[in-house]
Design an enzyme around this catalytic site. Structure first.
Site, PDB file in Angstrom:
ATOM      1  N   ARG A  71       0.801  -1.103  -0.059  1.00  0.00           N
ATOM      2  CA  ARG A  71       0.067  -0.134   0.268  1.00  0.00           C
ATOM      3  C   ARG A  71       0.691   1.348  -0.164  1.00  0.00           C
ATOM      4  NH1 ARG A  71      -5.073  -0.437   3.680  1.00  0.00           N
ATOM      5  NH2 ARG A  71      -3.755   0.878   5.123  1.00  0.00           N
ATOM      6  N   ASP A  72       2.048   1.253  -0.151  1.00  0.00           N
ATOM      7  CA  ASP A  72       2.994   2.350  -0.249  1.00  0.00           C
ATOM      8  C   ASP A  72       4.044   2.201  -1.214  1.00  0.00           C
ATOM      9  OD1 ASP A  72       3.610   4.947   0.001  1.00  0.00           O
ATOM     10  OD2 ASP A  72       4.665   4.649   2.171  1.00  0.00           O
ATOM     11  N   LEU A  73       3.821   1.756  -2.281  1.00  0.00           N
ATOM     12  CA  LEU A  73       4.752   1.330  -3.120  1.00  0.00           C
ATOM     13  C   LEU A  73       5.220   2.620  -4.043  1.00  0.00           C
ATOM     14  CD1 LEU A  73       6.747  -1.230  -4.418  1.00  0.00           C
ATOM     15  CD2 LEU A  73       4.734  -1.399  -6.178  1.00  0.00           C
TER      16      LEU A  73
END
Length: 93
Positions: free
Chosen positions: A65-67
């Site tokens: 969720r934070d690539l």
């Protein structure tokens, strides 16, 4: 091989401590800024490694969720470059 390794985890009172492997490299973002561009072959090698890490996570039911390039640590250059996914603070299963 493309995910930062968990070394230890412990709790002390109300705090949690996560010990990860030391990565002697730079954020992919900084590598891109330094190089200015990546060849198609170099970009392909990096994306393949990122996809491999994401496929492993997804097979375990985890979403990063934070690539972004700041959360990818690049070790080495050229054909030997290794990318490791880090920063799991927004991950969810």
């Amino acid at each position: 091989p493309n995910i930062v390794r968990l070394v230890d985890f412990f709790q002390d009172g109300h705090s949690y401590f996560v010990v990860l492997e030391r990565l002697d490299g730079k954020q992919l973002f900084m590598k891109i800024v330094e190089r200015g561009h990546y060849s198609e072959a170099d970009a392909c090698r990096l994306v393949r490694q990122i996809c491999s890490a994401m496929a492993y996570f997804h097979s375990k039911g985890i979403a990063h969720r934070d690539l972004k390039p700041e959360n990818l640590i690049c070790i080495g250059d050229g054909d030997a470059a290794l990318v490791k996914l880090a920063d799991f603070s927004l991950s969810k299963n």
